[in-house]
Design a protein around this motif. Structure first.
Motif, PDB file in Angstrom:
ATOM      1  N   LEU A 164       1.140  -8.380   0.566  1.00 24.23           N
ATOM      2  CA  LEU A 164       1.348  -7.066  -0.041  1.00 24.23           C
ATOM      3  C   LEU A 164       0.042  -6.293  -0.052  1.00 24.23           C
ATOM      4  O   LEU A 164      -1.034  -6.883   0.020  1.00 24.23           O
ATOM      5  CB  LEU A 164       1.853  -7.252  -1.479  1.00 24.23           C
ATOM      6  CG  LEU A 164       3.277  -7.799  -1.616  1.00 24.23           C
ATOM      7  CD1 LEU A 164       3.531  -8.297  -3.017  1.00 24.23           C
ATOM      8  CD2 LEU A 164       4.290  -6.745  -1.221  1.00 24.23           C
ATOM      9  N   TRP A 197       9.696   2.318   2.346  1.00 21.75           N
ATOM     10  CA  TRP A 197       9.424   0.875   2.304  1.00 21.75           C
ATOM     11  C   TRP A 197       7.954   0.620   1.960  1.00 21.75           C
ATOM     12  O   TRP A 197       7.627  -0.212   1.123  1.00 21.75           O
ATOM     13  CB  TRP A 197       9.796   0.254   3.668  1.00 21.75           C
ATOM     14  CG  TRP A 197       9.603  -1.224   3.746  1.00 21.75           C
ATOM     15  CD1 TRP A 197       8.776  -1.902   4.579  1.00 21.75           C
ATOM     16  CD2 TRP A 197      10.262  -2.221   2.952  1.00 21.75           C
ATOM     17  NE1 TRP A 197       8.866  -3.239   4.364  1.00 21.75           N
ATOM     18  CE2 TRP A 197       9.776  -3.467   3.361  1.00 21.75           C
ATOM     19  CE3 TRP A 197      11.200  -2.163   1.915  1.00 21.75           C
ATOM     20  CZ2 TRP A 197      10.194  -4.668   2.782  1.00 21.75           C
ATOM     21  CZ3 TRP A 197      11.626  -3.359   1.333  1.00 21.75           C
ATOM     22  CH2 TRP A 197      11.133  -4.587   1.772  1.00 21.75           C
ATOM     23  N   ASP A 198       7.083   1.406   2.608  1.00 23.12           N
ATOM     24  CA  ASP A 198       5.644   1.264   2.362  1.00 23.12           C
ATOM     25  C   ASP A 198       5.322   1.545   0.887  1.00 23.12           C
ATOM     26  O   ASP A 198       4.574   0.813   0.250  1.00 23.12           O
ATOM     27  CB  ASP A 198       4.894   2.238   3.276  1.00 23.12           C
ATOM     28  CG  ASP A 198       3.401   2.202   3.055  1.00 23.12           C
ATOM     29  OD1 ASP A 198       2.789   1.185   3.425  1.00 23.12           O
ATOM     30  OD2 ASP A 198       2.855   3.176   2.501  1.00 23.12           O
ATOM     31  N   LEU A 201       6.495  -1.327  -1.258  1.00 20.83           N
ATOM     32  CA  LEU A 201       5.587  -2.480  -1.190  1.00 20.83           C
ATOM     33  C   LEU A 201       4.380  -2.271  -2.097  1.00 20.83           C
ATOM     34  O   LEU A 201       3.900  -3.192  -2.749  1.00 20.83           O
ATOM     35  CB  LEU A 201       5.105  -2.695   0.249  1.00 20.83           C
ATOM     36  CG  LEU A 201       6.167  -3.098   1.268  1.00 20.83           C
ATOM     37  CD1 LEU A 201       5.524  -3.326   2.625  1.00 20.83           C
ATOM     38  CD2 LEU A 201       6.872  -4.369   0.822  1.00 20.83           C
ATOM     39  N   HIS A 202       3.902  -1.023  -2.103  1.00 24.54           N
ATOM     40  CA  HIS A 202       2.738  -0.728  -2.943  1.00 24.54           C
ATOM     41  C   HIS A 202       3.069  -0.825  -4.425  1.00 24.54           C
ATOM     42  O   HIS A 202       2.175  -0.957  -5.251  1.00 24.54           O
ATOM     43  CB  HIS A 202       2.175   0.659  -2.616  1.00 24.54           C
ATOM     44  CG  HIS A 202       1.292   0.664  -1.413  1.00 24.54           C
ATOM     45  ND1 HIS A 202       1.768   0.688  -0.128  1.00 24.54           N
ATOM     46  CD2 HIS A 202      -0.068   0.625  -1.298  1.00 24.54           C
ATOM     47  CE1 HIS A 202       0.766   0.669   0.731  1.00 24.54           C
ATOM     48  NE2 HIS A 202      -0.361   0.634   0.041  1.00 24.54           N
ATOM     49  N   ILE A 204       5.126  -3.119  -5.815  1.00 20.02           N
ATOM     50  CA  ILE A 204       5.502  -4.455  -6.307  1.00 20.02           C
ATOM     51  C   ILE A 204       4.438  -5.085  -7.221  1.00 20.02           C
ATOM     52  O   ILE A 204       4.718  -5.404  -8.374  1.00 20.02           O
ATOM     53  CB  ILE A 204       5.821  -5.398  -5.125  1.00 20.02           C
ATOM     54  CG1 ILE A 204       7.060  -4.857  -4.394  1.00 20.02           C
ATOM     55  CG2 ILE A 204       6.101  -6.813  -5.631  1.00 20.02           C
ATOM     56  CD1 ILE A 204       7.418  -5.624  -3.147  1.00 20.02           C
TER      57      ILE A 204
ATOM     58  N   ILE B  20      10.131 -10.382  -1.322  1.00 21.72           N
ATOM     59  CA  ILE B  20       8.682 -10.369  -1.126  1.00 21.72           C
ATOM     60  C   ILE B  20       8.320 -10.875   0.265  1.00 21.72           C
ATOM     61  O   ILE B  20       7.492 -10.303   0.949  1.00 21.72           O
ATOM     62  CB  ILE B  20       7.985 -11.216  -2.217  1.00 21.72           C
ATOM     63  CG1 ILE B  20       8.134 -10.516  -3.554  1.00 21.72           C
ATOM     64  CG2 ILE B  20       6.518 -11.427  -1.891  1.00 21.72           C
ATOM     65  CD1 ILE B  20       7.586 -11.270  -4.718  1.00 21.72           C
ATOM     66  N   CYS B  23       9.016  -8.332   2.801  1.00 25.82           N
ATOM     67  CA  CYS B  23       7.996  -7.276   2.712  1.00 25.82           C
ATOM     68  C   CYS B  23       6.812  -7.671   3.568  1.00 25.82           C
ATOM     69  O   CYS B  23       6.237  -6.887   4.284  1.00 25.82           O
ATOM     70  CB  CYS B  23       7.429  -7.130   1.300  1.00 25.82           C
ATOM     71  SG  CYS B  23       8.651  -6.878   0.069  1.00 25.82           S
ATOM     72  N   GLU B  27       4.862  -5.490   6.398  1.00 28.19           N
ATOM     73  CA  GLU B  27       3.521  -5.002   6.109  1.00 28.19           C
ATOM     74  C   GLU B  27       2.564  -5.398   7.230  1.00 28.19           C
ATOM     75  O   GLU B  27       1.768  -4.611   7.698  1.00 28.19           O
ATOM     76  CB  GLU B  27       3.064  -5.578   4.776  1.00 28.19           C
ATOM     77  CG  GLU B  27       1.623  -5.294   4.409  1.00 28.19           C
ATOM     78  CD  GLU B  27       1.428  -3.819   4.075  1.00 28.19           C
ATOM     79  OE1 GLU B  27       0.287  -3.428   3.895  1.00 28.19           O
ATOM     80  OE2 GLU B  27       2.416  -3.075   4.021  1.00 28.19           O
TER      81      GLU B  27
END
Lengths: 336, 557
Positions: A164, A197-198, A201-202, A204, B20, B23, B27
């Motif tokens: 992440l 989505w980006d 993710l930031h 979480i 997760i 993700c 990423e």
């Protein structure tokens, strides 16, 4: 109901007015000030006096306060001295608000969606491994400071395993259209799925860090409340009547056990805003908390005033919503 | 039914874990594509947000770091040193009195908006800076600092006028000679900006509003001549983007784009570098230097251009009026040990109130020896065996000259207590009262830690700042019999036109400060560093922390 809401709104105006006075006096009683922050090592008595005069900080406090009120009445809360000099303080607050709401929302979502079911099952299986495990987990959640949780999360998930992002609200190079300022929502609205989505993710890691305390609180209240309700006569009666477990659970246990949980969840919103200051700082998450920390360090009076008063307005509004939802869950409240 | 009940929490945890993990994959692929291709973007982690983009009103390093890539001055600074070199002016000469300065300008320069750079543009800039409204006079800090005053108070201003004597020749007249001119033209605040853009953006339309200054549009849309031009400040993401200016007169920048990402927390900056999402950052903590190097990054140590000192205030504590007491305090401090234990590698013991690279530095001065016995003896001779000092340090701050104020304070305090000086501890937050208390009239602390990073290569920028203003300095020199003499000598030296003569005068003043006056105690010069990842090349660390990123390349491009 309408009269109830109107009365609460009028009360709110009074609260905000008193708060503005206290806040104004408190800020100015703190050592240092914006002039110090603007001048740094270069300050001399003469320079400081000149700058104070230019900013009207040499006037007596009552004059300064009246001037502030006068301007505030016209919607002018002054411009930032240090966070983003020259920019309208209210604009800064409004621009930063979506980030904090987004973060707090996700944190609350995690806290509620884990806290309530876990609390319920822990109560149903009192003394089981799940129960004991959850209690220990929630105690750790309360006891460990957010910055430490944040540090561990960042270290493992972002640096060691690179699962992440470390910090920020989105990755460099993601060209997203801003509509509402809620990055995830914006991505969905504009169908820029990468950006959504980006941004998700930031969210979480900071949301998980921020959720630890509200999760623990909600879990414990739910557990205690469910335990209490399970002992009630009407549950036993319902069981005796031979109702299905699902009906008993939904109609009798959960519904009655939820009242204190809703209240405490509402109160947690205040705690989330407070927690966001630290979380946002640690994750360089560009929200109100981050602005508040910068504004406090650099004594940016206008920004501090707007943020603290804005937070108070939100807090009062959230409490109003809690009371309304209380009335919806428990019809007895409405008739009072 | 039952089985579902039992499975619910497990399923939830599993779903989260799955979320997760998925993700993670996305990423990774995002990252790989973004930074690997072309290598055209240099992403730098800045410790603070820029305040605005019009350097004229700016005062802070984070703003200048960004504007420096977009603006140029008449004179520049040699990368890696503090030496003055030609930039937009190729040559400059003065009359004998040092009051008329003629600048020959480059004839091949355009501003980012296409406006021609010429003598008229130069004079338009000077006039713009000189002629400020009330709010502008307060906000235009650097001009006020180096020029004294503005058009409304022209007789007290160093600047007198500017004339375009030819298309590419401008003459600037000043009221009296000073060592600072023309060196001060290297200051970022005095950079050349597009006259067209200044006018269109109402650059001087600054107003006091509430407790702050409302800046005109121009402050967010600056136009200079430098190798990079402004693209945007994405406030929501705290990112400033600049792109290469294709019509740049000099050698084109190596990267296409620079992105400054604001990451105030130092450990987060380090983690971002480790995670590969930024390519460098400023002010790594000295304790991390070795580890950063070991993991393949390069720690670029800047030559020290600063001074950390122990300020002493005889107004707050009259015992400090005695030279012997001040000398005793100095002999009591083990600066070698302080430097080895508390300051970064490369820090040096100071022998005077300026670093050795500044002309006027006196190489003949020896550092005060650490000698506790002599300190005790001097205290006894002064009859100050029971000296108590209200000694202060700042909190919530790190400065290039002072990475950890409290630790430095504790080391000095231990030394002072060892010779029998009693310490009354004081501390305050940097902008939460500390700076106010130091510079209050009279100052609130007997002794305090403070320092300075030079703005430009000038002795007066150091010792003139400290002792040149008799009425208003933190050392309370106006209560000392020699205070006026020192201030007068500084002004006289500053006005000497002949460089060799002026340097000699400053050397002598430095000697007198250290041997005869000792108004405070210079401690050390510390090299601040910045760190870049293994893919970054060509970064030249600057003693003035004035790095230019046009020489930087990423990924071997």
């Amino acid at each position: 109901m309408v009269r109830f809401i109107v009365r609460r709104l009028i009360q709110m105006v009074g609260v905000i007015f008193v708060l503005s006075l206290l806040l104004f006096l408190w800020l100015r009683s703190l050592p240092g000030g914006p002039v110090s922050a603007m001048l740094g090592e270069r300050q001399t008595e003469a320079r400081r006096e000149a700058l104070e005069a230019a900013l009207g900080l040499d006037q007596p406090l009552p004059v300064q306060y009246l001037r502030f009120l006068q301007r505030a009445a016209q919607g002018d809360f002054g411009v930032s001295t240090k966070v983003l000099p020259g920019q309208d303080a209210l604009d800064i607050f409004l621009a930063r608000l979506p980030a904090t709401i987004e973060l707090s929302f996700f944190a609350l979502l995690i806290a509620v969606s884990l806290g309530i079911p876990l609390g319920y099952f822990a109560a149903k299986r009192r003394g089981s491994a799940l129960d004991t495990g959850s209690i220990i987990f929630s105690m750790v959640g309360i006891a460990v400071p957010v910055f430490f949780t944040a540090f561990l999360l960042k270290y493992f998930f972002a640096v060691q395993w690179q699962l992440l992002p470390v910090s920020g609200r989105s990755s460099t190079g993601i060209d997203a259209t801003q509509v509402t300022g809620f990055f995830v929502l914006d991505g969905i609205l504009t169908r820029e799925w990468d950006a959504a989505w980006d941004a998700f993710l930031h969210l979480i890691l900071p949301a998980v860090a921020l959720s630890t305390i509200p999760f623990a609180v909600i879990f414990r209240i739910t557990r205690a409340s469910v335990l209490e309700v399970l002992e009630e006569d009407y549950v036993r009666t319902a069981e005796a009547k031979g109702l299905t477990t699902r009906v008993i659970r939904a109609r009798h246990v959960l519904r009655n056990a939820m009242l204190p949980v809703v209240t405490i969840t509402g109160l947690q919103v205040g705690a989330l805003l407070a927690g966001a200051v630290l979380t946002e700082t640690v994750f360089s998450f560009r929200g109100v908390g981050d602005a508040l920390a910068t504004a406090f360090r650099d004594r940016d009076y206008p920004v501090l005033q707007v943020i603290i008063m804005g937070a108070a307005v939100i807090y009062v509004l959230v409490n109003l919503l809690v009371d309304i939802s209380y009335a919806i869950i428990d019809p007895r409240v409405r008739t009072r | 039914m039952r089985s579902i009940k039992r499975a619910a929490p497990v399923a939830m945890v599993a779903a989260l874990a799955l979320g997760i993990t998925s993700c993670a994959e996305s990423e990774r692929s995002d990252d790989g594509g973004g930074s690997g291709e072309g290598g055209g973007t240099f992403i730098f982690g800045a410790a603070g947000a820029p305040e605005m983009f019009d350097p004229f009103y700016a005062t802070d390093g984070e703003t200048f770091r960004v504007t420096r890539q977009m603006f140029e001055g008449l004179l520049g600074i040699e990368p890696g040193s503090a030496e003055v070199v030609p930039e937009l002016a190729t040559e400059w000469t003065s009359n004998e009195e040092g009051t008329e300065w003629t600048f020959t300008l480059r004839d091949d320069v355009k501003f980012h908006d296409g406006t021609d750079f010429n003598a008229e543009a130069v004079c338009a800039n000077f006039e713009r800076m000189f002629d400020q409204n009330e709010a502008g006079r307060t906000a235009g800090e650097y001009w006020g600092y180096v020029m004294g005053s503005f058009a409304n108070d022209a007789e007290n201003s160093l600047y007198q006028g500017c004339e375009a004597t030819d298309e590419f020749e401008a003459t600037v007249t000043i009221n009296s000679a000073t060592s600072g001119f023309p060196t001060m033209l290297t200051l970022e605040s005095l950079s050349m900006q597009s006259p067209t853009a200044l006018e269109e953006g109402d650059a001087n339309g600054i107003e006091a509003q509430g407790e702050g200054f409302a800046f005109p549009d121009y402050a967010q849309n600056p136009v200079g001549t430098g190798p990079f031009q402004f693209v945007e400040y994405d406030e929501a993401n705290a990112e400033v983007t600049l792109e290469r200016f294709d019509d740049y007169w000099g050698e084109a920048a190596k990267v296409e784009e620079i992105v400054f990402r604001v990451i105030p927390d130092e450990s987060t900056r380090r983690q971002e570098l480790e995670a590969g999402s930024i390519m460098g950052y400023d002010l790594p903590n000295p304790v991390d230097w070795a580890a950063l190097e070991e993991s393949g990054n390069s720690v670029e140590v800047r030559p020290a251009f600063n001074i950390l000192y122990l300020g002493l205030n005889p107004e707050a504590n009259p015992a400090l009026k005695d030279l012997k007491v001040r000398q005793a305090i100095y002999h009591a401090i083990d600066r070698e040990q302080l430097i080895q234990t508390q300051l970064p590698e490369g820090a040096e013991v100071a022998t005077q109130f300026m670093p050795s690279t500044v002309s006027g530095y006196n190489t003949g001065l020896e550092p005060y020896a650490y000698d506790p016995d002599q300190a005790k003896q001097l205290l006894q001779e002064a009859g100050a065996q029971n000296l108590t000092l209200n000694f202060a340090f700042p909190t919530e701050v790190t400065r290039p000259y002072m990475p950890d104020p409290q630790k430095i304070y504790e080391a000095i305090r231990t030394n002072l207590e060892a010779v029998g000086i009693k310490i009354k501890v004081s501390s305050a937050a940097w902008t939460g009262g500390y700076l106010d208390n130091v510079s209050a009239e009279p100052g609130k602390y007997d002794a305090y830690l403070l320092g300075w990073t030079g703005d430009y290569d000038s002795a007066f920028n150091f010792i003139g700042t400290f002792f040149g203003n008799l009425k208003d300095n933190d050392f309370g020199t106006d209560t000392m019999p020699w205070g006026k003499q020192l201030a007068d000598d500084l002004k006289a030296a500053d006005a000497i036109v002949d460089e060799a003569e002026r340097t000699a005068a400053f050397e002598e003043i430095n000697r007198a400060i250290m041997e005869d006056y000792l108004p405070g105690l210079p401690i050390s010069h510390s090299p601040p560093a910045l760190v870049v990842g293994p893919e970054v090349e060509g970064l030249i660390p600057s003693p003035l922390t004035a790095e230019e990123f046009d020489t930087v390349s990423v990924g071997g491009e």
